[in-house]
Design a protein around this motif. Structure first.
Motif, PDB file in Angstrom:
ATOM      1  N   SER A  63     -51.251   8.500 -62.055  1.00  0.00           N
ATOM      2  CA  SER A  63     -51.882   7.212 -62.329  1.00  0.00           C
ATOM      3  C   SER A  63     -51.448   6.645 -63.676  1.00  0.00           C
ATOM      4  O   SER A  63     -51.235   5.442 -63.821  1.00  0.00           O
ATOM      5  CB  SER A  63     -53.400   7.364 -62.301  1.00  0.00           C
ATOM      6  N   SER A  64     -51.283   7.513 -64.685  1.00  0.00           N
ATOM      7  CA  SER A  64     -50.787   7.080 -65.992  1.00  0.00           C
ATOM      8  C   SER A  64     -50.294   8.301 -66.756  1.00  0.00           C
ATOM      9  O   SER A  64     -50.737   9.429 -66.502  1.00  0.00           O
ATOM     10  CB  SER A  64     -51.874   6.353 -66.794  1.00  0.00           C
ATOM     11  N   LEU A  65     -49.391   8.045 -67.688  1.00  0.00           N
ATOM     12  CA  LEU A  65     -48.852   9.101 -68.549  1.00  0.00           C
ATOM     13  C   LEU A  65     -48.773   8.545 -69.961  1.00  0.00           C
ATOM     14  O   LEU A  65     -48.102   7.549 -70.211  1.00  0.00           O
ATOM     15  CB  LEU A  65     -47.471   9.538 -68.061  1.00  0.00           C
ATOM     16  N   ARG A  66     -49.483   9.173 -70.877  1.00  0.00           N
ATOM     17  CA  ARG A  66     -49.530   8.704 -72.258  1.00  0.00           C
ATOM     18  C   ARG A  66     -49.260   9.874 -73.210  1.00  0.00           C
ATOM     19  O   ARG A  66     -49.579  11.022 -72.915  1.00  0.00           O
ATOM     20  CB  ARG A  66     -50.907   8.103 -72.592  1.00  0.00           C
ATOM     21  N   ARG A  67     -48.661   9.525 -74.349  1.00  0.00           N
ATOM     22  CA  ARG A  67     -48.524  10.502 -75.431  1.00  0.00           C
ATOM     23  C   ARG A  67     -49.463  10.074 -76.542  1.00  0.00           C
ATOM     24  O   ARG A  67     -49.462   8.919 -76.955  1.00  0.00           O
ATOM     25  CB  ARG A  67     -47.076  10.556 -75.932  1.00  0.00           C
ATOM     26  N   ARG A  68     -50.248  11.007 -77.057  1.00  0.00           N
ATOM     27  CA  ARG A  68     -51.273  10.674 -78.034  1.00  0.00           C
ATOM     28  C   ARG A  68     -51.249  11.671 -79.192  1.00  0.00           C
ATOM     29  O   ARG A  68     -50.736  12.783 -79.079  1.00  0.00           O
ATOM     30  CB  ARG A  68     -52.661  10.678 -77.386  1.00  0.00           C
ATOM     31  N   ARG A  69     -51.849  11.241 -80.288  1.00  0.00           N
ATOM     32  CA  ARG A  69     -52.059  12.126 -81.438  1.00  0.00           C
ATOM     33  C   ARG A  69     -53.490  11.924 -81.926  1.00  0.00           C
ATOM     34  O   ARG A  69     -53.930  10.806 -82.156  1.00  0.00           O
ATOM     35  CB  ARG A  69     -51.068  11.830 -82.553  1.00  0.00           C
ATOM     36  N   PHE A  70     -54.225  13.021 -82.080  1.00  0.00           N
ATOM     37  CA  PHE A  70     -55.531  13.004 -82.724  1.00  0.00           C
ATOM     38  C   PHE A  70     -55.347  13.550 -84.130  1.00  0.00           C
ATOM     39  O   PHE A  70     -54.786  14.636 -84.309  1.00  0.00           O
ATOM     40  CB  PHE A  70     -56.535  13.892 -81.982  1.00  0.00           C
ATOM     41  N   GLU A  99     -40.481  20.334 -70.880  1.00  0.00           N
ATOM     42  CA  GLU A  99     -39.296  19.473 -70.836  1.00  0.00           C
ATOM     43  C   GLU A  99     -39.394  18.469 -69.687  1.00  0.00           C
ATOM     44  O   GLU A  99     -39.003  17.303 -69.834  1.00  0.00           O
ATOM     45  CB  GLU A  99     -38.035  20.330 -70.682  1.00  0.00           C
ATOM     46  N   SER A 100     -39.909  18.906 -68.542  1.00  0.00           N
ATOM     47  CA  SER A 100     -40.070  17.999 -67.397  1.00  0.00           C
ATOM     48  C   SER A 100     -41.037  16.872 -67.715  1.00  0.00           C
ATOM     49  O   SER A 100     -40.806  15.711 -67.364  1.00  0.00           O
ATOM     50  CB  SER A 100     -40.564  18.783 -66.173  1.00  0.00           C
ATOM     51  N   ILE A 101     -42.130  17.203 -68.410  1.00  0.00           N
ATOM     52  CA  ILE A 101     -43.115  16.182 -68.779  1.00  0.00           C
ATOM     53  C   ILE A 101     -42.527  15.226 -69.812  1.00  0.00           C
ATOM     54  O   ILE A 101     -42.736  14.006 -69.736  1.00  0.00           O
ATOM     55  CB  ILE A 101     -44.397  16.852 -69.305  1.00  0.00           C
ATOM     56  N   GLU A 139     -40.388   9.767 -71.012  1.00  0.00           N
ATOM     57  CA  GLU A 139     -39.324   8.856 -71.436  1.00  0.00           C
ATOM     58  C   GLU A 139     -38.997   7.845 -70.339  1.00  0.00           C
ATOM     59  O   GLU A 139     -38.770   6.668 -70.618  1.00  0.00           O
ATOM     60  CB  GLU A 139     -38.074   9.653 -71.821  1.00  0.00           C
ATOM     61  N   GLU A 140     -38.986   8.288 -69.104  1.00  0.00           N
ATOM     62  CA  GLU A 140     -38.707   7.356 -67.997  1.00  0.00           C
ATOM     63  C   GLU A 140     -39.842   6.361 -67.806  1.00  0.00           C
ATOM     64  O   GLU A 140     -39.603   5.199 -67.472  1.00  0.00           O
ATOM     65  CB  GLU A 140     -38.466   8.144 -66.705  1.00  0.00           C
ATOM     66  N   CYS A 141     -41.066   6.808 -68.028  1.00  0.00           N
ATOM     67  CA  CYS A 141     -42.223   5.911 -67.870  1.00  0.00           C
ATOM     68  C   CYS A 141     -42.246   4.809 -68.926  1.00  0.00           C
ATOM     69  O   CYS A 141     -42.925   3.796 -68.750  1.00  0.00           O
ATOM     70  CB  CYS A 141     -43.526   6.715 -67.930  1.00  0.00           C
ATOM     71  N   ASP A 166     -43.212   3.206 -59.884  1.00  0.00           N
ATOM     72  CA  ASP A 166     -41.839   3.308 -59.411  1.00  0.00           C
ATOM     73  C   ASP A 166     -41.681   4.577 -58.567  1.00  0.00           C
ATOM     74  O   ASP A 166     -42.108   5.655 -58.973  1.00  0.00           O
ATOM     75  CB  ASP A 166     -40.881   3.349 -60.599  1.00  0.00           C
ATOM     76  N   PRO A 167     -41.076   4.472 -57.365  1.00  0.00           N
ATOM     77  CA  PRO A 167     -40.928   5.646 -56.488  1.00  0.00           C
ATOM     78  C   PRO A 167     -40.228   6.825 -57.172  1.00  0.00           C
ATOM     79  O   PRO A 167     -40.586   7.982 -56.921  1.00  0.00           O
ATOM     80  CB  PRO A 167     -40.094   5.104 -55.321  1.00  0.00           C
ATOM     81  N   SER A 168     -39.250   6.536 -58.037  1.00  0.00           N
ATOM     82  CA  SER A 168     -38.538   7.631 -58.700  1.00  0.00           C
ATOM     83  C   SER A 168     -39.465   8.402 -59.637  1.00  0.00           C
ATOM     84  O   SER A 168     -39.343   9.629 -59.782  1.00  0.00           O
ATOM     85  CB  SER A 168     -37.330   7.090 -59.477  1.00  0.00           C
ATOM     86  N   ILE A 169     -40.397   7.692 -60.276  1.00  0.00           N
ATOM     87  CA  ILE A 169     -41.363   8.350 -61.154  1.00  0.00           C
ATOM     88  C   ILE A 169     -42.284   9.247 -60.329  1.00  0.00           C
ATOM     89  O   ILE A 169     -42.543  10.406 -60.679  1.00  0.00           O
ATOM     90  CB  ILE A 169     -42.190   7.314 -61.935  1.00  0.00           C
ATOM     91  N   GLN A 170     -42.787   8.702 -59.240  1.00  0.00           N
ATOM     92  CA  GLN A 170     -43.707   9.474 -58.397  1.00  0.00           C
ATOM     93  C   GLN A 170     -43.026  10.686 -57.766  1.00  0.00           C
ATOM     94  O   GLN A 170     -43.626  11.752 -57.621  1.00  0.00           O
ATOM     95  CB  GLN A 170     -44.318   8.576 -57.322  1.00  0.00           C
ATOM     96  N   LEU A 171     -41.744  10.553 -57.415  1.00  0.00           N
ATOM     97  CA  LEU A 171     -41.015  11.682 -56.843  1.00  0.00           C
ATOM     98  C   LEU A 171     -40.875  12.812 -57.860  1.00  0.00           C
ATOM     99  O   LEU A 171     -41.031  13.994 -57.539  1.00  0.00           O
ATOM    100  CB  LEU A 171     -39.633  11.226 -56.358  1.00  0.00           C
ATOM    101  N   LYS A 172     -40.561  12.447 -59.107  1.00  0.00           N
ATOM    102  CA  LYS A 172     -40.437  13.472 -60.137  1.00  0.00           C
ATOM    103  C   LYS A 172     -41.789  14.123 -60.435  1.00  0.00           C
ATOM    104  O   LYS A 172     -41.871  15.326 -60.709  1.00  0.00           O
ATOM    105  CB  LYS A 172     -39.836  12.869 -61.410  1.00  0.00           C
ATOM    106  N   PHE A 173     -42.844  13.315 -60.363  1.00  0.00           N
ATOM    107  CA  PHE A 173     -44.173  13.882 -60.562  1.00  0.00           C
ATOM    108  C   PHE A 173     -44.516  14.856 -59.430  1.00  0.00           C
ATOM    109  O   PHE A 173     -45.103  15.910 -59.665  1.00  0.00           O
ATOM    110  CB  PHE A 173     -45.212  12.770 -60.644  1.00  0.00           C
TER     111      PHE A 173
END
Length: 525
Positions: A15-22, A126-128, A133-135, A142-149
């Motif tokens: 549904s979403s992919l985020r990089r965060r820092r606390f 590394e996969s994540i 980066e692609e997201c 995007d179908p390519s994103i969902q396939l990799k997920f």
């Protein structure tokens, strides 16, 4: 993917992919999870509290969290970096021979809440990172994103969540820390904490110190001091009221504990943005202050003159100390190399000795806190992270997988910069991802060779830090740079030798790191 159940088939979608820092702050992070998620930590340590269970947070670990539940995060490091992958469950049902979308059931999930015991943690991370980066350039739909997920998810049923009860002692200590965070403003007895941990007071204290390197009382005091910082920044703060609010009670004891922890008193902390500051440092503290917006500072550097001899060094240091007295600072920030001068410095002004670390960011955050510029420090990190990304991409397009080595020339020896334990090494080989030459020591900060015993360095690019007198450079050229060993080097033959300014020193400040990135981009534009 979840198994087919009767006439239903469920698919887990990203549904979403985020990089965060606390960043470490004075209160708990309290969040509501919008849906099932993977919580992937890349840096930092702390405790994750879900359903009254305390789960240790560690680097390079992946946690599965069930949706629609509140979580609390307590940081033990200055920050944590992590990825959040929110998962949406899509269910199809077969009716009259055809598959149709239906509302997802709410009583099943891929895993229960807990840490996943991944067999291939590095490949998983590394996969994540690649997916993230692609997201950035594609929609998550995007179908390519969902396939990799899907490929990522398909591998995970082989893994199992780690039970929350890994070790009773470790679990109990984390539970007691959670209690400290929630009740620090009250009187907390050691018996209460040991009961929560399921241990005797003696065993609890011993286990706690072994796990956290400090006693339970010291840990609790750190929590109280951290929370008091926020209260001290409010308008017209009362030291007495704050000491009571954070659980110390006695304001004099609070003031003593506060100064022991930060190096300055609560009163000085309140007015820290207006203090007249000086530094005693060879790690570019003055430059760090300027990067934080503090322009008017005096710098004493008693270390850079050691090569001049004891007497001359002492004379120059005394001249600088007199200049420091005339400057009349209200606060002096000093590095560990100036510890021999501490007694003289503290007679001039309150002096804070910054703990030793090879992490320049730790220095920078500490200095920022002392002068009330924490937000400026975080802005600096964000801007530098973007510059690193731009430079890394540019270098990959030009240098690619060619190797890079850095040497420092002295009159009688040659020092090769290693792969670890220095800001410059971390910048070149970790953050920029450059490939080290065969001569670069992998597990040492540096490695030295005699001038007449210098081996042939197998490297595509050779960076030379050369700060010599005219006579020293003449001798070096005659003994090394004009010899057959030098001429046999790949970098020399391909004209890929670069003379650099003092990157070793520059790497200790944000502006210095930016100058290094500028140099690299100019060479390979």
């Amino acid at each position: 993917m979840l198994p087919v159940q009767g006439q239903e088939y469920s698919l887990l979608m990203l549904s979403s992919l985020r990089r965060r820092r606390f960043h470490k702050r004075n209160t708990l992070y309290k969040k509501n999870i919008p849906g099932d998620m993977l919580f992937v930590v890349t840096q930092g340590r702390g405790i994750l509290c879900v359903d009254n269970q305390a789960i240790p947070i560690r680097p390079n670990q992946t946690y599965y969290l069930l949706g629609n539940k509140p979580i609390e995060v307590m940081l033990e490091s200055e920050f944590i970096d992590f990825y959040v992958l929110v998962i949406r469950r899509v269910t199809f049902a077969k009716k009259k021979g055809s598959w149709h979308y239906v509302n997802a059931a709410t009583d099943s999930s891929l895993f229960q809440t807990g840490k996943l015991q991944l067999k291939h943690e590095k490949q998983h991370l590394e996969s994540i990172e690649q997916l993230y980066e692609e997201c950035r350039y594609k929609s998550v739909k995007d179908p390519s994103i969902q396939l990799k997920f899907q490929s990522l998810i398909q591998a995970m049923p082989e893994e199992v969540p780690e039970p929350l009860e890994l070790e009773d002692a470790s679990k109990g200590i984390d539970q007691s820390i959670t209690y400290m965070y929630k009740h620090f403003n009250h009187k907390i007895k050691l018996d209460t904490l040991s009961d929560i941990a399921g241990l005797t007071p003696t065993s609890y204290s011993r286990s706690f110190k072994k796990a956290k390197k400090i006693s339970p009382v010291e840990y609790l005091n750190h929590i109280r001091i951290d929370f008091s910082k926020e209260l001290l920044q409010r308008s017209d703060p009362s030291i007495k009221d704050i000491s009571t609010a954070v659980g110390f009670g006695n304001e004099f004891y609070f003031s003593r504990m506060f100064k022991n922890s930060l190096g300055i008193s609560p009163t000085m902390y309140i007015k820290r943005k207006q203090l007249k500051v000086a530094v005693a440092s060879c790690f570019r503290y003055k430059e760090c202050l300027r990067d934080l917006g503090v322009e008017d500072t005096y710098e004493l550097n008693g270390y850079r003159h050691l090569e001049l001899g004891v007497e001359e060094n002492r004379r120059l240091t005394q001249v600088q100390l007199e200049g420091l007295r005339n400057y009349r600072p209200e606060l002096i920030i000093a590095d560990y190399r100036h510890l021999p001068l501490y007694d003289q410095l503290k007679l001039i002004a309150p002096t804070v000795m910054v703990d030793y670390s090879m992490d320049w960011r730790a220095y920078y955050v500490r200095i920022a806190e002392l002068v009330g510029r924490e937000k400026e420090a975080q802005q600096t990190f964000s801007q530098l992270e973007l510059r690193l990304k731009i430079t890394r991409d540019a270098l990959m397009d030009t240098i690619g997988h060619q190797s890079v080595s850095l040497i420092r020339l002295y009159s009688r020896r040659i020092r090769v910069q290693g792969l670890v334990d220095h800001p410059l090494s971390h910048l070149l080989y970790s953050e920029l991802g450059l490939k080290p030459g065969s001569c670069v020591p992998l597990n040492e900060r540096t490695k030295e060779f005699a001038v007449d015993g210098m081996p042939t360095f197998d490297t595509d690019y050779l960076l030379i830090d050369k700060r010599l007198t005219v006579q020293e450079e003449t001798n070096l050229y005659a003994n090394v740079l004009n010899g057959s060993t030098w001429d046999a080097m790949k970098a020399v033959q391909n004209n890929q030798v670069r003379v650099i300014p003092n990157w070793i020193s520059m790497s200790w400040s944000p502006s210095g790191q930016n100058q290094i990135l500028d140099n690299l981009l100019q060479w390979h534009a």
